[in-house]
Design a protein around this motif. Structure first.
Motif, PDB file in Angstrom:
ATOM      1  N   HIS A  89      36.044  63.684 -19.735  1.00  0.00           N
ATOM      2  CA  HIS A  89      36.115  63.756 -21.187  1.00  0.00           C
ATOM      3  C   HIS A  89      37.287  64.648 -21.557  1.00  0.00           C
ATOM      4  CE1 HIS A  89      32.361  61.587 -21.421  1.00  0.00           C
ATOM      5  NE2 HIS A  89      31.876  62.404 -20.508  1.00  0.00           N
ATOM      6  N   HIS A  98      31.423  55.159 -22.757  1.00  0.00           N
ATOM      7  CA  HIS A  98      31.366  56.138 -23.840  1.00  0.00           C
ATOM      8  C   HIS A  98      32.533  57.109 -23.707  1.00  0.00           C
ATOM      9  CE1 HIS A  98      29.132  58.484 -20.740  1.00  0.00           C
ATOM     10  NE2 HIS A  98      29.837  59.476 -21.264  1.00  0.00           N
ATOM     11  N   PHE A 108      33.595  61.096 -24.951  1.00  0.00           N
ATOM     12  CA  PHE A 108      33.102  62.353 -25.492  1.00  0.00           C
ATOM     13  C   PHE A 108      34.297  63.294 -25.593  1.00  0.00           C
ATOM     14  CE2 PHE A 108      31.030  66.577 -24.683  1.00  0.00           C
ATOM     15  CZ  PHE A 108      30.319  66.646 -25.855  1.00  0.00           C
ATOM     16  N   LEU A 139      24.879  67.371 -18.113  1.00  0.00           N
ATOM     17  CA  LEU A 139      25.407  67.005 -19.424  1.00  0.00           C
ATOM     18  C   LEU A 139      25.742  65.516 -19.465  1.00  0.00           C
ATOM     19  CD1 LEU A 139      26.343  67.621 -22.281  1.00  0.00           C
ATOM     20  CD2 LEU A 139      28.548  68.374 -21.335  1.00  0.00           C
ATOM     21  N   GLU A 140      26.335  64.994 -18.403  1.00  0.00           N
ATOM     22  CA  GLU A 140      26.685  63.569 -18.378  1.00  0.00           C
ATOM     23  C   GLU A 140      25.425  62.703 -18.475  1.00  0.00           C
ATOM     24  OE1 GLU A 140      28.973  60.503 -18.831  1.00  0.00           O
ATOM     25  OE2 GLU A 140      29.890  62.457 -18.500  1.00  0.00           O
ATOM     26  N   ARG A 141      24.356  63.088 -17.783  1.00  0.00           N
ATOM     27  CA  ARG A 141      23.102  62.331 -17.881  1.00  0.00           C
ATOM     28  C   ARG A 141      22.545  62.396 -19.297  1.00  0.00           C
ATOM     29  NH1 ARG A 141      22.229  64.485 -12.710  1.00  0.00           N
ATOM     30  NH2 ARG A 141      20.985  66.183 -13.533  1.00  0.00           N
ATOM     31  N   LEU A 142      22.607  63.575 -19.922  1.00  0.00           N
ATOM     32  CA  LEU A 142      22.123  63.734 -21.294  1.00  0.00           C
ATOM     33  C   LEU A 142      22.927  62.867 -22.263  1.00  0.00           C
ATOM     34  CD1 LEU A 142      20.321  65.162 -23.395  1.00  0.00           C
ATOM     35  CD2 LEU A 142      22.043  66.981 -23.471  1.00  0.00           C
ATOM     36  N   ILE A 143      24.244  62.913 -22.147  1.00  0.00           N
ATOM     37  CA  ILE A 143      25.100  62.094 -23.009  1.00  0.00           C
ATOM     38  C   ILE A 143      24.763  60.620 -22.821  1.00  0.00           C
ATOM     39  CG2 ILE A 143      27.477  61.309 -23.415  1.00  0.00           C
ATOM     40  CD1 ILE A 143      28.387  64.167 -22.603  1.00  0.00           C
ATOM     41  N   SER A 144      24.694  60.178 -21.572  1.00  0.00           N
ATOM     42  CA  SER A 144      24.414  58.767 -21.289  1.00  0.00           C
ATOM     43  C   SER A 144      23.059  58.345 -21.842  1.00  0.00           C
ATOM     44  CB  SER A 144      24.469  58.505 -19.780  1.00  0.00           C
ATOM     45  OG  SER A 144      25.777  58.672 -19.308  1.00  0.00           O
ATOM     46  N   PRO A 183      32.279  66.948 -17.161  1.00  0.00           N
ATOM     47  CA  PRO A 183      31.029  67.620 -17.530  1.00  0.00           C
ATOM     48  C   PRO A 183      30.124  67.776 -16.312  1.00  0.00           C
ATOM     49  CG  PRO A 183      30.945  65.335 -18.186  1.00  0.00           C
ATOM     50  CD  PRO A 183      32.326  65.578 -17.641  1.00  0.00           C
ATOM     51  N   GLU A 191      21.314  59.719 -24.354  1.00  0.00           N
ATOM     52  CA  GLU A 191      21.356  59.702 -25.817  1.00  0.00           C
ATOM     53  C   GLU A 191      22.133  58.495 -26.337  1.00  0.00           C
ATOM     54  OE1 GLU A 191      19.896  61.705 -28.144  1.00  0.00           O
ATOM     55  OE2 GLU A 191      18.817  62.659 -26.497  1.00  0.00           O
ATOM     56  N   VAL A 192      23.261  58.186 -25.709  1.00  0.00           N
ATOM     57  CA  VAL A 192      24.066  57.042 -26.128  1.00  0.00           C
ATOM     58  C   VAL A 192      23.285  55.747 -25.932  1.00  0.00           C
ATOM     59  CG1 VAL A 192      26.131  55.692 -25.529  1.00  0.00           C
ATOM     60  CG2 VAL A 192      26.303  58.162 -25.805  1.00  0.00           C
TER      61      VAL A 192
END
Length: 156
Positions: free
Chosen positions: A100, A141, A143, A119-124, A115, A126-127
């Motif tokens: 990112h 995605h 970020f 954090l990458e798992r959380l972003i993925s 990340p 949520e997306v």
């Protein structure tokens, strides 16, 4: 009398992969595109067209035109920071792993960051949830974090 053709160097793995992506659109891997790809491959961060033109030794107008065509073909990713465009190789052509960007809104410098896996798992996650709510299928995605770099902060 026919002129002897100059021998060309064997394409690098990146050049070969890019050539196969460009061919269906009837685009060629020209000397200027090779130079821009080499500059992008060596770059430690996304670069502006001006930086790339200087690094690759191509005219600025050629850099802009070729970067636009390479971006449209999916070879180059355009990273925009409030009016300043930077470019990097698309992840499929880069040795850099998924990453990112930290983007300075004042000077336009873009810094890559990876990340943490959490954090990458959380972003993925949520997306994916947001996309599902709207009936979308996620392909990828982005970020980007916008702020002031260290140099711009110190000048304030």
């Amino acid at each position: 009398m026919r002129r002897a053709s100059r021998p060309t160097a064997a394409p690098t793995p990146i050049e070969a992969a890019v050539a196969s992506v460009l061919a269906p659109g009837e685009l060629r891997l020209t000397a200027n595109r090779r130079a821009l790809l080499a500059a992008l491959d060596k770059a430690p961060r996304p670069l502006t067209a001006d930086e790339l033109a200087g690094s690759a030794g191509v005219a600025l107008s050629s850099a802009y035109r070729n970067l636009a065509e390479l971006a449209a073909a999916g070879v180059v990713a355009r990273v925009s920071t409030g009016g300043i465009d930077c470019f990097e190789l698309d992840e499929q052509f880069s040795d850099h792993s998924h990453h990112h960007h930290l983007m300075c809104v004042e000077c336009g410098i873009v810094t890559d960051f990876a990340p943490s896996p959490q954090l990458e798992r959380l972003i993925s996650r949520e997306v994916e949830e947001l996309a599902a709510q709207h009936g979308c299928e996620v392909v990828s995605h982005v970020f980007d974090v916008r702020g002031l770099c260290r140099d711009c902060r110190s000048r304030r």
